[in-house]
Design a protein around this motif. Structure first.
Motif, mmCIF file in Angstrom:
data_model
loop_
_atom_site.group_PDB
_atom_site.id
_atom_site.type_symbol
_atom_site.label_atom_id
_atom_site.label_comp_id
_atom_site.label_asym_id
_atom_site.label_seq_id
_atom_site.Cartn_x
_atom_site.Cartn_y
_atom_site.Cartn_z
ATOM 1 N N LEU A 76 49.085 50.856 30.149
ATOM 2 C CA LEU A 76 49.785 49.677 29.630
ATOM 3 C C LEU A 76 50.253 48.906 30.574
ATOM 4 O O LEU A 76 50.198 47.474 30.247
ATOM 5 C CB LEU A 76 50.763 50.194 28.604
ATOM 6 C CG LEU A 76 50.254 50.866 27.472
ATOM 7 C CD1 LEU A 76 51.302 51.538 26.623
ATOM 8 C CD2 LEU A 76 49.199 49.937 26.449
ATOM 9 N N ARG A 77 50.918 49.120 31.690
ATOM 10 C CA ARG A 77 51.328 48.146 32.769
ATOM 11 C C ARG A 77 50.451 47.411 33.175
ATOM 12 O O ARG A 77 50.655 46.131 33.306
ATOM 13 C CB ARG A 77 52.207 48.767 33.573
ATOM 14 C CG ARG A 77 53.549 49.298 33.058
ATOM 15 C CD ARG A 77 54.401 50.106 34.360
ATOM 16 N NE ARG A 77 55.723 50.638 33.759
ATOM 17 C CZ ARG A 77 56.782 50.944 34.163
ATOM 18 N NH1 ARG A 77 56.394 50.866 35.675
ATOM 19 N NH2 ARG A 77 57.554 51.541 33.700
ATOM 20 N N ARG A 78 49.402 47.929 33.437
ATOM 21 C CA ARG A 78 48.240 47.238 33.974
ATOM 22 C C ARG A 78 47.529 46.366 33.009
ATOM 23 O O ARG A 78 47.284 45.138 33.692
ATOM 24 C CB ARG A 78 46.948 48.271 34.730
ATOM 25 C CG ARG A 78 47.572 49.330 35.661
ATOM 26 C CD ARG A 78 47.556 48.685 37.005
ATOM 27 N NE ARG A 78 46.223 48.113 37.113
ATOM 28 C CZ ARG A 78 45.742 47.541 38.335
ATOM 29 N NH1 ARG A 78 46.729 47.446 39.436
ATOM 30 N NH2 ARG A 78 44.527 47.616 38.602
ATOM 31 N N LEU A 79 47.460 46.613 31.758
ATOM 32 C CA LEU A 79 47.175 45.524 30.898
ATOM 33 C C LEU A 79 48.076 44.552 30.735
ATOM 34 O O LEU A 79 47.465 43.257 30.629
ATOM 35 C CB LEU A 79 46.718 46.482 29.579
ATOM 36 C CG LEU A 79 45.633 47.268 29.370
ATOM 37 C CD1 LEU A 79 45.583 47.768 27.995
ATOM 38 C CD2 LEU A 79 44.416 46.138 29.431
ATOM 39 N N LEU A 80 49.206 44.968 30.705
ATOM 40 C CA LEU A 80 50.224 43.742 30.739
ATOM 41 C C LEU A 80 50.321 42.636 31.711
ATOM 42 O O LEU A 80 50.417 41.709 31.684
ATOM 43 C CB LEU A 80 51.614 44.264 30.264
ATOM 44 C CG LEU A 80 51.976 45.025 28.653
ATOM 45 C CD1 LEU A 80 53.146 45.585 28.881
ATOM 46 C CD2 LEU A 80 51.767 43.844 27.850
ATOM 47 N N ASP A 81 49.942 43.502 32.826
ATOM 48 C CA ASP A 81 50.183 42.492 34.090
ATOM 49 C C ASP A 81 48.744 41.728 34.077
ATOM 50 O O ASP A 81 48.662 40.651 34.417
ATOM 51 C CB ASP A 81 50.092 43.595 35.476
ATOM 52 C CG ASP A 81 51.528 43.993 35.802
ATOM 53 O OD1 ASP A 81 52.407 43.847 35.137
ATOM 54 O OD2 ASP A 81 51.357 45.160 36.326
ATOM 55 N N GLN A 91 49.484 37.618 33.851
ATOM 56 C CA GLN A 91 49.345 36.868 35.009
ATOM 57 C C GLN A 91 48.228 35.963 35.025
ATOM 58 O O GLN A 91 47.438 35.948 36.082
ATOM 59 C CB GLN A 91 49.480 37.786 36.196
ATOM 60 C CG GLN A 91 50.774 38.380 36.464
ATOM 61 C CD GLN A 91 50.794 39.220 37.619
ATOM 62 O OE1 GLN A 91 50.075 39.080 38.450
ATOM 63 N NE2 GLN A 91 51.681 39.902 37.725
ATOM 64 N N ARG A 92 47.895 35.703 33.926
ATOM 65 C CA ARG A 92 46.549 34.877 33.760
ATOM 66 C C ARG A 92 46.966 33.065 34.322
ATOM 67 O O ARG A 92 48.273 32.868 34.270
ATOM 68 C CB ARG A 92 46.163 34.250 32.351
ATOM 69 C CG ARG A 92 45.194 35.513 31.843
ATOM 70 C CD ARG A 92 44.744 35.234 30.516
ATOM 71 N NE ARG A 92 43.630 36.110 30.243
ATOM 72 C CZ ARG A 92 42.753 35.815 29.438
ATOM 73 N NH1 ARG A 92 42.956 34.846 28.626
ATOM 74 N NH2 ARG A 92 41.806 36.741 29.236
ATOM 75 N N TYR A 93 46.071 32.480 34.919
ATOM 76 C CA TYR A 93 46.548 31.151 35.351
ATOM 77 C C TYR A 93 46.069 30.316 34.235
ATOM 78 O O TYR A 93 44.985 30.297 33.533
ATOM 79 C CB TYR A 93 45.065 30.974 36.585
ATOM 80 C CG TYR A 93 45.926 31.854 37.799
ATOM 81 C CD1 TYR A 93 46.972 31.611 38.595
ATOM 82 C CD2 TYR A 93 44.725 32.827 38.008
ATOM 83 C CE1 TYR A 93 47.356 32.653 39.579
ATOM 84 C CE2 TYR A 93 45.221 33.713 39.336
ATOM 85 C CZ TYR A 93 46.246 33.729 39.878
ATOM 86 O OH TYR A 93 46.647 34.636 40.966
ATOM 87 N N PRO A 94 46.830 29.238 33.976
ATOM 88 C CA PRO A 94 46.571 28.126 33.440
ATOM 89 C C PRO A 94 45.102 27.350 33.619
ATOM 90 O O PRO A 94 45.034 27.476 34.798
ATOM 91 C CB PRO A 94 47.746 27.266 33.303
ATOM 92 C CG PRO A 94 48.360 27.629 34.384
ATOM 93 C CD PRO A 94 48.037 29.025 34.913
ATOM 94 N N PRO A 95 44.627 26.778 32.847
ATOM 95 C CA PRO A 95 43.296 26.224 33.041
ATOM 96 C C PRO A 95 43.564 25.003 33.879
ATOM 97 O O PRO A 95 42.693 24.761 34.835
ATOM 98 C CB PRO A 95 42.882 25.457 31.713
ATOM 99 C CG PRO A 95 43.895 25.948 30.837
ATOM 100 C CD PRO A 95 45.116 26.630 31.427
#
Length: 141
Positions: free
Chosen positions: A120-125, A129-133
């Motif tokens: 779950l931590r890996r999924l949340l990370d 942490q997605r970059y904006p477009p």
């Protein structure tokens, strides 16, 4: 012998006789009182002896009753001892048979929890942490 000396001897004899009679009377009173006290003491001793005999009889009766109660009590104690040993053996066997699976289940539960927590931590990370477009200054129009 002069008359005065004879009168003096008579007076002295009468005085000694009076002293002897008073001493005898006091001694008689003392002995009478002492005999009464000894009589009362004898009566008290007889009463005490009677009471002591009664207490001794009751003590013998109680001891006989206790002697009659001891064998059944000992049998009950022996049965409780036997039940206690059997219970201890059963508890030991039960713990020996259940202890290992319980520890294994607890270890599996800890492992699943730890793995789920890590996943779950890996999924949340990953999702947080997605970059904006337009990140990095590139504009694509």
């Amino acid at each position: 012998m002069p008359a005065v000396l004879q009168i003096w001897i008579v007076i002295m004899t009468i005085g000694m006789l009076v002293i002897a009679l008073l001493t005898l009377r006091l001694l008689t009173r003392f002995l009478t009182k002492a005999s009464e006290d000894i009589s009362q003491l004898g009566q008290a001793v007889r009463e005490s002896t009677s009471r002591i005999d009664h207490v001794a009889h009751e003590a013998r009766t109680l001891l006989t009753s206790v002697r009659e109660c001891v064998p059944p009590v000992m049998r009950v104690v022996e049965r409780f001892e036997s039940v206690g040993h059997r219970t201890a053996d059963l508890s030991s066997t039960l713990l020996d048979e259940i202890e290992r699976p319980v520890y294994t289940a607890a270890a599996v539960a800890r492992g699943v929890r730890s793995g789920a927590d890590h996943f779950l931590r890996r999924l949340l990370d990953r999702f947080t942490q997605r970059y904006p477009p337009n990140h990095g200054g590139h504009h694509h129009d």
